[in-house]
Structures are given as C-alpha cells and as structure tokens.
Design a protein around this motif. Structure first.
Motif, PDB file in Angstrom:
ATOM      1  N   ALA A 108       8.997  -0.846  -6.639  1.00  0.00           N
ATOM      2  CA  ALA A 108       8.022   0.247  -6.693  1.00  0.00           C
ATOM      3  C   ALA A 108       6.994   0.055  -5.587  1.00  0.00           C
ATOM      4  CB  ALA A 108       7.341   0.267  -8.060  1.00  0.00           C
ATOM      5  N   PHE A 109       6.566  -1.170  -5.373  1.00  0.00           N
ATOM      6  CA  PHE A 109       5.567  -1.463  -4.343  1.00  0.00           C
ATOM      7  C   PHE A 109       6.130  -1.249  -2.944  1.00  0.00           C
ATOM      8  CE2 PHE A 109       4.066  -4.961  -1.539  1.00  0.00           C
ATOM      9  CZ  PHE A 109       2.856  -4.373  -1.185  1.00  0.00           C
ATOM     10  N   SER A 112       7.853   2.726  -2.601  1.00  0.00           N
ATOM     11  CA  SER A 112       7.224   3.995  -2.954  1.00  0.00           C
ATOM     12  C   SER A 112       5.706   3.984  -2.750  1.00  0.00           C
ATOM     13  CB  SER A 112       7.563   4.355  -4.398  1.00  0.00           C
ATOM     14  OG  SER A 112       7.039   3.395  -5.266  1.00  0.00           O
ATOM     15  N   THR A 113       5.160   2.971  -2.120  1.00  0.00           N
ATOM     16  CA  THR A 113       3.722   3.005  -1.833  1.00  0.00           C
ATOM     17  C   THR A 113       3.520   2.622  -0.372  1.00  0.00           C
ATOM     18  OG1 THR A 113       3.228   0.676  -2.197  1.00  0.00           O
ATOM     19  CG2 THR A 113       3.318   2.068  -4.148  1.00  0.00           C
ATOM     20  N   ASN A 114       2.347   2.916   0.124  1.00  0.00           N
ATOM     21  CA  ASN A 114       2.020   2.365   1.436  1.00  0.00           C
ATOM     22  C   ASN A 114       0.796   1.465   1.351  1.00  0.00           C
ATOM     23  OD1 ASN A 114       0.232   4.341   0.961  1.00  0.00           O
ATOM     24  ND2 ASN A 114       0.846   5.665   2.658  1.00  0.00           N
ATOM     25  N   TRP A 115       0.618   0.829   0.193  1.00  0.00           N
ATOM     26  CA  TRP A 115      -0.456  -0.132   0.019  1.00  0.00           C
ATOM     27  C   TRP A 115      -0.198  -1.357   0.887  1.00  0.00           C
ATOM     28  CZ3 TRP A 115       0.262  -0.267  -5.981  1.00  0.00           C
ATOM     29  CH2 TRP A 115      -0.165   0.970  -6.516  1.00  0.00           C
ATOM     30  N   TYR A 131       6.470   0.520   2.242  1.00  0.00           N
ATOM     31  CA  TYR A 131       7.052   1.382   3.272  1.00  0.00           C
ATOM     32  C   TYR A 131       7.767   2.536   2.592  1.00  0.00           C
ATOM     33  CZ  TYR A 131       9.423   2.620   7.597  1.00  0.00           C
ATOM     34  OH  TYR A 131       9.861   3.276   8.702  1.00  0.00           O
ATOM     35  N   PRO A 132       7.024   3.595   2.269  1.00  0.00           N
ATOM     36  CA  PRO A 132       7.668   4.717   1.570  1.00  0.00           C
ATOM     37  C   PRO A 132       8.691   5.390   2.470  1.00  0.00           C
ATOM     38  CG  PRO A 132       5.433   5.291   2.194  1.00  0.00           C
ATOM     39  CD  PRO A 132       5.610   3.858   2.562  1.00  0.00           C
ATOM     40  N   PRO A 139      12.856  11.372  -5.440  1.00  0.00           N
ATOM     41  CA  PRO A 139      11.449  10.982  -5.505  1.00  0.00           C
ATOM     42  C   PRO A 139      11.293   9.526  -5.052  1.00  0.00           C
ATOM     43  CG  PRO A 139      12.162  11.997  -7.561  1.00  0.00           C
ATOM     44  CD  PRO A 139      13.376  11.808  -6.726  1.00  0.00           C
ATOM     45  N   LEU A 140      10.127   9.208  -4.495  1.00  0.00           N
ATOM     46  CA  LEU A 140       9.946   7.844  -3.980  1.00  0.00           C
ATOM     47  C   LEU A 140      10.071   6.815  -5.096  1.00  0.00           C
ATOM     48  CD1 LEU A 140       7.062   8.474  -1.458  1.00  0.00           C
ATOM     49  CD2 LEU A 140       9.424   7.868  -0.932  1.00  0.00           C
TER      50      LEU A 140
END
Lengths: 226, 448
Positions: A108-109, A112-115, A131-132, A139-140
């Motif tokens: 998930a990290f 689907s995120t760009n944190w 790296y989405p 869906p991401l």
C-alpha cells in the motif's frame, strides 16, 4: 579402553575421562584441571513400555529437569512425562498475521502513495518514497492485486518462525552434550530407551536419586559428568 | 502401550452394532426422513411447476439444481475420501472409512434425481429455461452477440444431431455410470474383505484407487462445466472444475464428521472413533473446506479481475450487483475467514461437539456456495455500461431471492431423501471395515 563395562563405578570414571578432553574447550567458568561437576544420572530400559512406566514414576516423584530419550517417537510418552504443549503454534500464528500485515503495508505504501519517509541524517541512502503507478487502470490501492504477496509473506514469516522458533526453544544448535560422552547412551539411536535426571534438579541427590532410578528396574544406571 | 497390532487386541473395542449395522435402530428416523424428503420434493414440484407463491419455472429448476448438487457434492466428497485413503494406504482412517463408503454409495441411486426431472424437462422442450444453449432460437433473439460466442462451442453440447444437448446427455449418463461404478466397487470390495478376510480385496482397492482418482477428477470437472458453468454459456473458467471439487470435499468431509458423531450418539463405533480421528477429519475439513476453497476461489477471481475482459468479468459482476454483493461477502467471511480463525487451533478439532457445529456451518456454506454459483443470471445488457458504477447503480435492486421458501423446501426434500438412503445403508451394512489389515493401527491411532 574396555569395550564392555558392567561395574557402575568404572562407567562413571570412564565417562569422566572421555568427557574431559571435550569439555576442555567448553567454558563453564572452571579452570581446565578442576574436577567436572556431575551432569546427572541416566537409567537404561530395553522396551518403550518399561520406559513409559518409569517416566510416570519420575513425574510423580516431582522432578523438573529430566528427560526421556528414545530411538523413535513413542506415542503417549508426552502424557506419561506430563509435558505441556508448546506455545510455538501461537507464536507462529502471530508471525503469520504479522506477515500479512507487513505485506499489505509495504504494498500500500510503495504502490499507492507518494509519501516519503526520511531516514536519520547518518543513513541518507535509506530515504524511501512511495511510487504510485497506474497498472491496467486499476485503483492504486487494489487489494486483489496485493493478496498474492500477502499470502506469500504470511507463509514465509510463519514458516521461518516455525523453524527458528523450534530451534531457539530447543536450545539448538547444540554441538556438544554431556550425554554424548557415554558409550552406553549411544544405543539410544538404536534399541535402548533412557531416562535422564539432571543434577541441577532441586530434588536431585546423588545417592537417593540413584536408588530411586534403580527401583524402576532399569538395565543399568550410570552417572554422567559435564 | 507399544503397538501390538494383533487381531485379538482390538476386537473388544468394537461393539456388536459395528459388526452388524444399526439394524432396528433408526428405523423411525429413516421413515421420517423418507416422508420429509418425498413430501418436500413433491411439494416443491407442485409449487415450482404451477407457479404458486410467485415462483417462476426457471427459478424452480435452478433452485432444484442447487439442492441436487448439494447432496451430490456430499456423496462425491465421501467417494474422494475413500479412494484417497486407498491411494495413500492410510492407516488412521480405517475406522471412518465405512461411513465414508456409505456416503459415497448414495451415488448408486442419485442419478435418478437428475435424469428423471431433467429428462422430463427436455421431453417438454423446455431445457432452455435452465441451460440457455439448449434453446438456440431464443438465444439468438435475446442476445445475438453472445450467440456468436456460443455458436462456436455448440458442438460440445449437441454433437450427434439427435436433439439439442445430445452430447451433454451422453456425458451426463457417463458421469453417473462412473460414479455409481466407483462407489459400488469400493463398498463391495470392502464388504467382501470384511466377510471373507481375503486380503486380495484390499490389494485390489489400492490398485484400483489410481484409475479411480483419474476418472473422478475428469468426471467431476466436466460435470461442473456441463451443469453449472454452462448456465452462463458465454463465460468460461478452467478453474471451475477444481472449484466445484473443492465444494465436494467441503460437503463430503463435513457430512462424514456429522455422520460419525450421529453414529456414535446411537452407540455405534463408540470405542472405535476417537478424538484423534475427529482431529484428522477436522484437519481435512479445515484444509479443503476453508483454506483450499479460498485459494481456488481467489485464484479464479484474480485472473479475471486483472485481465478485465468483458465476457469473463460479467460473471463476477452479476454476483456483485444488488443483493449479490452482500451475499458474496457473506460467503467470503462464512466459508473462509470466520471458520478459518475458528478452526485453526487444535482444540476445536478435538471436541466432537464443536467440530460437528463447524461441520454444520460448513455444510450450510457449501450449499450457499452452490446457490451463489447457480442462481445469479447475467443480465443481457450488462456489458453495455462503460463503468462499473453505472452497472452497479442500474442493477442495485437485483434480489438474490434467497429466502424464497422453495429454496428450503427443495433443500429439505433432497436432504431428506439423502438421509433416508444413507440411514438405510447404515442399518444394513457393518459400520466398520472388519478384517482390514490396518484396522488395529487405526484403532490405536494417535496424533503426535
């Protein structure tokens, strides 16, 4: 060196002499020349049935540090010895659940995120950024795509925990054991059954315990030194 | 407690009932089940064919197929259990093998519940109500695009030019013949071994188990393609046979556990089947009914979800719209997640009461799973929507009709007849595989 030993005293002396060279490298906080401490007593039986009865007696006598050694698994011996079930399965369950969670969080990290997470200054290479990336229009955060990895990590964590947990809880790997010094005990991998009562047991008294073991009708009783 | 597998040692652990069958015990229950079964099936037929209570005939036939497949799955699961024990030369399972053989022996008559009603359906020319491909003219009218897909594989159903579905019928008869034959051979040889002590019988069964496994795998796979997958003939999944097999294993193992508990409660096999055997049957139910089902179900779902090809996804979409969405989730939690957590430990499998509650739960979900496979119809215009959300909104009021009484009347009818025949076998045949060379091992079996 005599090949057959009947007198118990001789056996004790012999196992001491064999044990010495091996224990020389073994650290027990003792000086190399000091006399070995006793490890315990072994009693030898020639049938699983005799061993089972003996085990029940040893258990009811209230010993804590003792064991039974057999050439093959004997059904019902655990019960006769009063051994509690291991808690390893519970640990494995939580390790598996941890694997599931870790795989989900990781995917998930990263997918689907760009944190970004910032590692301490002294670890500049460990900056991690999500790296989405759009794959086939899903869906991401797509749980179905993550499940194979979650499944695999569950298995991996659970399997590794099983193996290494078993090793740790059994005190393995153990390259030396005082019982290896006894020639009599070598037959445990062939056709003999042994009960070992360790000297560190609070109820262990050299003479009294030996008399008790002899009352179990063993083939022989032998003292083992560390 | 050394392992003396002498023949004299274990005789005391068998009660007279084990050697003779239940006899008079259970006669009234058998009668009750027979009346319930026949009565409910008759009532179901009356309701379904007259359209009472708002039941349409196509709904009735689907519902009938659900409950038929349910009792078929229990029998096939029993057969699977039996030949796997021979295939692996298992020692632990000898004391529960006869109950499994008796479950499987229902395959000797179960064909009647398929061939008679569906033969009549064909005879009236109404087979298209259930299997759309059986009525090509209507299919062409309703959905020409889908017909183009099905036209290419119509030879799989109708090959000989006799009538629509002649090849389908030839295969159905072959499946029933194979199952009846396998079930008969295993029960018969096992009985002969008990009667004569001739160990050639066990040697034969062990050899026979390998071709039996191949025949079983192929027949179950193709039967599920023919009867269940072809309800939506445009859709296809090579995983489907395994999925249905998994349902058979679930229902069979759960049925076997319940049968053993029931037999013990009337005084049979009381000293033969122990906690250890229940634990192992529980492991099988856990492995096949919960874990394997989720594995296979997800494997089938994920490939279709990822590839996103309309003729494949509509099958799942039809199971996500309206009431089918919650239904699918209930299935996911009830067939996998809840029982998985409940039965992962050792202790629930070692308590026959808890285990039989689990078995009832799994049987219920095996039936629900078949309902989920058979009942939804894919709306013809489902592929016209560009987005999932549009289709979802359009069909939001689709009902599963799960609580329609006909579903439960037919279930009671099938289970009643199945119970009647199983109990009849339990009364007539010895309940333990006497003189089996591994009986002693099984009686003394302990898990490590």
């Amino acid at each position: 060196m005599p090949t057959t030993v009947t007198a118990e005293r001789t056996v004790t002396e012999m196992s001491s002499t064999i044990a010495h060279p091996n224990t020389a490298g073994h650290t027990h906080g003792e000086s190399a020349g000091a006399k070995s401490r006793p490890y315990g007593l072994i009693a030898e039986f020639d049938t699983p049935g005799a061993l089972m009865h003996a085990a029940e007696r040893v258990k009811s006598e209230g010993f804590r540090y003792w064991d039974a050694c057999t050439p093959f698994p004997v059904h019902g011996l655990d019960k006769a010895m009063g051994i509690k079930r291991t808690i390893l399965p519970v640990i494995v369950f939580f390790a598996g659940a941890g694997g599931t969670t870790a795989a989900f969080v990781l995917q998930a990290f990263t997918n689907s995120t760009n944190w970004s997470t910032h590692a301490p200054d002294w670890l500049p290479m460990l900056d991690v950024t999500g790296y989405p990336f759009l794959i086939s229009g899903k869906p991401l955060l797509s749980l179905p795509a993550f499940i194979p990895v979650m499944f695999e990590l569950t298995i991996l964590f659970a399997a590794l925990t099983t193996v290494f947990g078993m090793f740790l809880m059994n005190g393995l790997p153990q390259l030396y054991h005082p019982l290896f010094a006894s020639r009599r005990f070598a037959r445990v991998t062939n056709d003999r059954f042994f009960i070992v009562v360790e000297a560190r047991d609070p109820k262990f008294l050299r003479g009294k315990t030996e008399a008790f073991l002899k009352s179990l009708n063993p083939i022989a009783v032998e003292a083992i030194d560390e | 407690m050394s392992h003396s597998h002498s023949t004299s040692g274990h005789v005391q652990r068998l009660t007279p009932l084990d050697k003779t069958g239940l006899g008079d015990i259970g006669a009234s229950l058998q009668l009750g089940l027979g009346i319930l079964g026949a009565g409910c099936l008759a009532l179901g037929l009356l309701i379904g064919l007259n359209g009472w209570m708002g039941v349409s005939e196509d709904f009735f036939w689907r519902s009938y197929l659900v409950s038929f497949c349910f009792v078929l799955a229990i029998s096939l699961g029993g057969l699977f259990f039996v030949f796997v024990q021979h295939l692996t030369r298992a020692g632990w399972s000898v004391v529960v093998r006869r109950p499994a053989e008796l479950l499987a022996s229902n395959l000797r008559w179960i064909w009647a519940l398929w061939i008679i009603p569906f033969g009549w359906l064909w005879f009236r020319g109404k087979a298209g109500l259930l299997w759309p491909w059986a009525d090509p003219a209507t299919m062409k009218n309703n959905n020409i695009a889908e017909w183009h897909l099905i036209e290419k594989k119509i030879g799989y159903f109708s090959l000989f030019g006799l009538f629509d579905g002649d090849f389908f019928w030839a295969r159905a008869i072959a499946y029933f013949a194979i199952w009846a034959f396998l079930a008969h051979v295993f029960l018969n040889r096992s009985l002969r071994l008990g009667a004569t002590g001739d160990r050639n019988n066990i040697a034969f069964m062990q050899k026979f188990a390998a071709p039996a496994a191949i025949l079983f795998a192929l027949s179950v796979t193709f039967a599920s393609f023919d009867w269940i997958m072809s309800l939506s003939p445009a859709w296809f999944s090579t995983m489907f046979g395994v999925y249905f097999f998994c349902g058979c294993a679930t229902a069979g193992f759960a049925g076997l556990i319940l049968l053993c508990v029931r037999l013990q409660s009337v005084g049979a096999l009381t000293h033969a089947i122990t906690t250890e055997h229940y634990q192992d049957m529980g492991k099988l139910l856990f492995a096949f009914g919960m874990v394997f089902w989720a594995y296979i179900g997800f494997s089938q779902y994920m490939l279709i979800w990822y590839a996103n090809v309309p003729e494949e996804t509509t099958w799942f979409l039809a199971r996500q719209v309206g009431g089918w969405g919650p239904f699918s989730l209930v299935l996911l939690f009830g067939h996998f997640i809840i029982p998985f957590i409940g039965f992962i430990s050792r202790w629930p499998k070692r308590m026959p009461l808890v285990l039989s509650l689990g078995a009832i739960w799994m049987l219920a979900f095996a039936w629900l799973d078949l309902y989920w496979l058979i009942m939804p119809r894919i709306p013809h215009d489902l592929t016209q929507f560009e987005r999932f959300s549009e289709a979802f909104a359009e069909f939001s009021d689709t009902s599963t009709h799960f609580f329609t009484p006909i579903n439960f009347i037919l279930l009671a009818g099938m289970v009643g007849l199945f119970g009647f025949c199983t109990l009849r076998s339990c009364r007539a045949y010895p309940l333990v595989c006497e003189r089996d060379p591994r009986l002693g091992e099984s009686l003394h079996f302990e898990n490590m």
